[in-house]
Design an enzyme around this catalytic site. Structure first.
Site, PDB file in Angstrom:
ATOM      1  N   ARG A  72      -5.113  -2.063  19.560  1.00  0.00           N
ATOM      2  CA  ARG A  72      -5.200  -0.953  18.551  1.00  0.00           C
ATOM      3  C   ARG A  72      -5.927   0.284  18.903  1.00  0.00           C
ATOM      4  O   ARG A  72      -6.804   0.307  19.594  1.00  0.00           O
ATOM      5  CB  ARG A  72      -5.642  -1.356  17.406  1.00  0.00           C
ATOM      6  CG  ARG A  72      -4.914  -1.922  16.381  1.00  0.00           C
ATOM      7  CD  ARG A  72      -5.541  -2.559  15.002  1.00  0.00           C
ATOM      8  NE  ARG A  72      -5.312  -1.533  13.832  1.00  0.00           N
ATOM      9  CZ  ARG A  72      -4.057  -2.226  13.391  1.00  0.00           C
ATOM     10  NH1 ARG A  72      -3.347  -3.108  13.875  1.00  0.00           N
ATOM     11  NH2 ARG A  72      -3.984  -1.191  12.117  1.00  0.00           N
TER      12      ARG A  72
ATOM     13  N   GLU B 114       5.532  -0.530   7.940  1.00  0.00           N
ATOM     14  CA  GLU B 114       5.793  -0.863   6.580  1.00  0.00           C
ATOM     15  C   GLU B 114       5.676   0.355   5.811  1.00  0.00           C
ATOM     16  O   GLU B 114       4.877   1.214   5.981  1.00  0.00           O
ATOM     17  CB  GLU B 114       4.810  -1.991   6.089  1.00  0.00           C
ATOM     18  CG  GLU B 114       5.004  -2.361   4.747  1.00  0.00           C
ATOM     19  CD  GLU B 114       4.126  -3.284   4.197  1.00  0.00           C
ATOM     20  OE1 GLU B 114       3.254  -3.843   4.827  1.00  0.00           O
ATOM     21  OE2 GLU B 114       4.151  -3.628   3.000  1.00  0.00           O
TER      22      GLU B 114
ATOM     23  N   LYS C 174      -4.083   2.162   6.757  1.00  0.00           N
ATOM     24  CA  LYS C 174      -3.264   2.870   5.728  1.00  0.00           C
ATOM     25  C   LYS C 174      -3.954   2.389   4.347  1.00  0.00           C
ATOM     26  O   LYS C 174      -3.975   3.100   3.325  1.00  0.00           O
ATOM     27  CB  LYS C 174      -1.778   2.283   5.449  1.00  0.00           C
ATOM     28  CG  LYS C 174      -0.777   3.076   6.356  1.00  0.00           C
ATOM     29  CD  LYS C 174       0.458   2.662   6.317  1.00  0.00           C
ATOM     30  CE  LYS C 174       0.567   1.322   7.236  1.00  0.00           C
ATOM     31  NZ  LYS C 174       2.101   0.783   7.168  1.00  0.00           N
TER      32      LYS C 174
HETATM   33  P1  ATP Z   1      -2.573  -0.450   8.769  1.00  0.00           P
HETATM   34  O1  ATP Z   1      -3.524  -1.411   9.096  1.00  0.00           O
HETATM   35  O2  ATP Z   1      -2.929   1.148   9.118  1.00  0.00           O
HETATM   36  O3  ATP Z   1      -1.754  -0.368   7.507  1.00  0.00           O
HETATM   37  P2  ATP Z   1      -0.366  -1.652   9.987  1.00  0.00           P
HETATM   38  O4  ATP Z   1      -0.316  -2.351  11.250  1.00  0.00           O
HETATM   39  O5  ATP Z   1      -0.523  -2.426   8.544  1.00  0.00           O
HETATM   40  O6  ATP Z   1      -1.295  -0.707   9.994  1.00  0.00           O
HETATM   41  P3  ATP Z   1       2.341  -0.996  10.136  1.00  0.00           P
HETATM   42  O7  ATP Z   1       3.205  -0.134   9.335  1.00  0.00           O
HETATM   43  O8  ATP Z   1       2.667  -2.419   9.785  1.00  0.00           O
HETATM   44  O9  ATP Z   1       0.835  -0.543   9.773  1.00  0.00           O
HETATM   45  O10 ATP Z   1       2.451  -0.644  11.523  1.00  0.00           O
HETATM   46  C1  ATP Z   1       3.547  -0.466  12.327  1.00  0.00           C
HETATM   47  C2  ATP Z   1       3.155  -0.512  13.720  1.00  0.00           C
HETATM   48  O11 ATP Z   1       2.261   0.350  13.959  1.00  0.00           O
HETATM   49  C3  ATP Z   1       2.695  -1.966  14.233  1.00  0.00           C
HETATM   50  O12 ATP Z   1       3.690  -2.305  15.348  1.00  0.00           O
HETATM   51  C4  ATP Z   1       1.184  -1.799  14.583  1.00  0.00           C
HETATM   52  O13 ATP Z   1       0.930  -2.893  15.288  1.00  0.00           O
HETATM   53  C5  ATP Z   1       1.083  -0.222  14.753  1.00  0.00           C
HETATM   54  N1  ATP Z   1      -0.013   0.057  14.626  1.00  0.00           N
HETATM   55  C6  ATP Z   1      -0.823   0.204  13.418  1.00  0.00           C
HETATM   56  N2  ATP Z   1      -2.128   0.754  13.635  1.00  0.00           N
HETATM   57  C7  ATP Z   1      -2.005   0.730  14.632  1.00  0.00           C
HETATM   58  C8  ATP Z   1      -3.155   1.488  15.642  1.00  0.00           C
HETATM   59  N3  ATP Z   1      -4.551   1.692  15.157  1.00  0.00           N
HETATM   60  N4  ATP Z   1      -3.190   1.482  17.121  1.00  0.00           N
HETATM   61  C9  ATP Z   1      -1.959   1.368  17.604  1.00  0.00           C
HETATM   62  N5  ATP Z   1      -1.127   0.489  16.856  1.00  0.00           N
HETATM   63  C10 ATP Z   1      -1.024   0.619  15.625  1.00  0.00           C
HETATM   64 MG    MG Z   2       0.925  -3.923   8.100  1.00  0.00          MG
END
Ligand code: ATP
Ligand code: MG
Length: 584
Positions: A275, A50, A285
């Site tokens: 994760r 995102e 983020k």
């Molecule tokens: P955050 O919680 O940091 O905002 P998010 O999962 O909301 O992370 P997205 O932009 O939705 O962020 O993530 C894109 C992809 O990266 C998703 O498939 C998510 O599962 C993966 N991802 C995010 N954080 C991690 C992590 N700490 N380890 C592995 N994969 C991750």
């Molecule tokens: Mg997200």
């Protein structure tokens, strides 16, 4: 210790001598291929961030996994912006994400935006309503939450649940046209208010928002929710395997429900993995954005940040990050990986990539009494101990030098073999020097050390008259370049209550003297500072177009100019120290 052991086990699994080892994701894919689930269609994955912030090292794991899995099977991988939440999204983030994925060394097959599918998603929602599988609900967000039930108690039906499809279609179309206020209505899937999995209790799939979208502007007044949008995005792109993190495991039944009810020939399969968490840092983020917004750090690319942009500015190499992602492996259980392991891999990578330079920290001035006033000798120094084939460079040596503050003790402790009054040491690549006198300033601080040198002991002359125990490095005062060095500790530490808080000592700024070649460093160029560690020339340019950022740094540089030192306004970030605290 427990975590370290974990990593080691994982490493053992992934690098077992040439034998091909499959992770659990590959096992699933192998199964699907064997069963002909996708009728021989090539494997297709995607990385779907995102655009609401910069990517962090956790995302790097997801990126590596999605891209390399596709690569291993000769398939494809898309970069898709999951831009369904206009309030938090921005083009700045889109651009940074593209840059970061490329920097890591991956090239997507197609660049997609979820917002390009809004029309298709809308028609899927209409399909659900027509089938009696979705309805417009007038309950407020609070009322919906209150009637959802708990793990033990079933939810209760909304009074609007049995609203006729025609009425829902009419209202849904009005919602789209902006006729209703934010929060006044939602579209809900009609599944089961007593489902044990709460995600299936008539989840909201569309909400009203009059916010302006960074790509579609004001065209839409409704936006799809993640659980509805994501499976459709995957299906539209022909994704076969949708890899995501563990928190979506409980959402998989809904993912499958959406696809089953919107008519797809080969619906994608969602597979969840753990994760990544890293010690001494936070990985969200939202929290990282708070640090940026509160001014706790110098932007998303602050070298202390666990963002890809921060790690890049810190001098971490894409190769070491990819190696890290591969070595930590994929597992089904969330774990915390020791940041020392990443540092260890960065150090191993830099060892064979960067040249060595002499830089002195906490400088002390040396005057060699018996060395000719106007003589400058060029001393040959090896460019890298690891890579002898890189040859030598010439470093100027003169009557006045600087050495590290740590290389002199007026009253030496036991087993101190470096410089102290009366002691003789080797000045690396030059001569043996003996400290004769310590000259002080009025305030008692050291002004300079008066030394003598023995011309017989010149390095490379074959001198074998006597041995000395200590060797120190130096730079010539006449040609020294003043640089600013930033040294780092982890951004977050645990307080007494065990909470993660900002480490007040996460950065230390030092003024140092470097050999002249350091002034030619290009932004982003890395070196080993001999006996100190690995450092990278900061890649953020200041007003003068040279590397460096803040006023504090500029003031330091100007002080150098005033003191008559040839100053290159250079700022270097510490990448990693020389010694590994990583225990194999
Ligand atoms: P955050 O919680 O940091 O905002 P998010 O999962 O909301 O992370 P997205 O932009 O939705 O962020 O993530 C894109 C992809 O990266 C998703 O498939 C998510 O599962 C993966 N991802 C995010 N954080 C991690 C992590 N700490 N380890 C592995 N994969 C991750
Ligand atoms: Mg997200």
């Amino acid at each position: 210790m427990a975590e370290e052991k974990n990593i080691e086990e994982e490493v053992a699994v992934t690098v077992t001598e040439g034998r091909e080892v499959r992770n659990f994701i590959e096992n699933f894919i192998d199964e699907d291929i064997a069963e002909g689930r996708f009728s021989g269609k090539p494997i297709y994955t995607r990385f779907p961030p995102e655009p609401n912030g910069y990517l962090h090292i956790g995302h790097a794991k997801a990126i590596c996994l999605s891209f390399t899995t596709a690569e291993k099977y000769g398939g494809k991988c898309n970069l898709r912006f999951d831009d369904t939440n206009p309030v938090k999204e921005d083009t700045e983030y889109v651009e940074s994400i593209e840059e970061d994925v490329r920097w890591l060394g991956f090239e997507w097959d197609e660049l997609r935006y979820a917002s390009d599918y809004f029309e298709k998603m809308y028609s899927c929602a209409v399909t659900l309503i027509t089938k009696g599988l979705a309805y417009v609900d007038d309950l407020s967000a609070d009322e919906i939450r209150e009637t959802r039930g708990t793990l033990k108690v079933s939810g209760s039906d909304s009074p609007y649940r049995d609203r006729p499809a025609e009425e829902s279609l009419q209202l849904f179309s009005e919602m789209r046209s902006g006729l209703h206020e934010d929060g006044s209505k939602v579209l809900r899937a009609k599944i089961d208010m007593s489902a044990p999995n709460i995600n299936l209790r008539d989840p909201v799939i569309y909400r009203i928002s009059h916010a302006s979208h960074h790509r579609t502007g004001d065209e839409w007044a409704i936006y799809p929710m993640y659980d509805f949008a994501h499976p459709l995005e995957d299906a539209i792109e022909g994704i076969t395997h949708s890899l995501c993190t563990l928190e979506f495991e409980d959402h998989r039944p809904l993912y499958d429900w959406v696809l089953a009810n919107t008519d797809w020939e080969m619906p994608p399969r969602q597979i969840e993995f753990a994760r990544l968490g890293l010690t001494g840092t936070i990985m969200s983020k939202r929290l990282l954005k708070e640090l940026v917004d509160n001014g706790n750090v110098d932007g998303w690319d602050d070298p202390r940040m666990p963002t890809i942009a921060g790690l890049r500015r810190r001098g971490y190499t894409p190769e070491s990050i990819r190696e890290f992602c591969e070595k930590i492996g994929v597992a089904k259980a969330n774990s915390l990986v020791d940041a020392d392991f990443l540092e260890h891999l960065v150090r191993e990578d830099l060892k064979v990539k960067v040249q060595s330079r002499n830089v002195v920290f906490d400088p002390i001035k040396i005057v060699i009494e018996n060395y000719p006033e106007d003589l400058t000798e060029e001393m040959a120094m090896e460019n890298s101990r690891e890579m002898p084939e890189w040859g030598e460079r010439l470093v100027p040596f003169g009557r006045e030098l600087y050495i590290d503050g740590a290389d002199f003790m007026e009253e030496p402790v036991k087993k101190y073999f470096r410089l102290f009054p009366g002691n003789e040491v080797r000045f690396k690549g030059a001569y043996f020097l003996t400290c004769k006198e310590v000259r002080k300033n009025d305030d008692g601080s050291i002004k300079e050390l008066v030394c003598t040198y023995d011309p017989e002991t010149k390095s490379g002359s074959g001198f074998s008259g006597r041995k000395v125990k200590g060797t120190v490095h130096w730079v010539s005062a006449k040609t020294a370049v003043e640089i600013t060095v930033r040294e780092y500790e982890s951004l977050m530490i645990e307080n007494e209550e065990g909470e993660q808080v900002l480490n007040p000592q996460s950065v230390t700024v030092k003024q140092c003297f470097a050999e002249p070649l350091v002034a030619d460093a290009a932004p982003g160029e890395s070196f080993q500072f001999f006996r100190h560690g690995y450092y990278v020339a900061d890649s953020v340019l200041n007003d003068e177009g040279t590397a460096g950022v803040n006023d504090e740094v500029k003031a330091g540089v100007n002080a150098g100019v005033k003191a008559g030192v040839k100053a290159g306004p250079k700022v270097f970030n510490q990448i990693v120290g020389l010694k590994s605290s990583w225990k194999k």
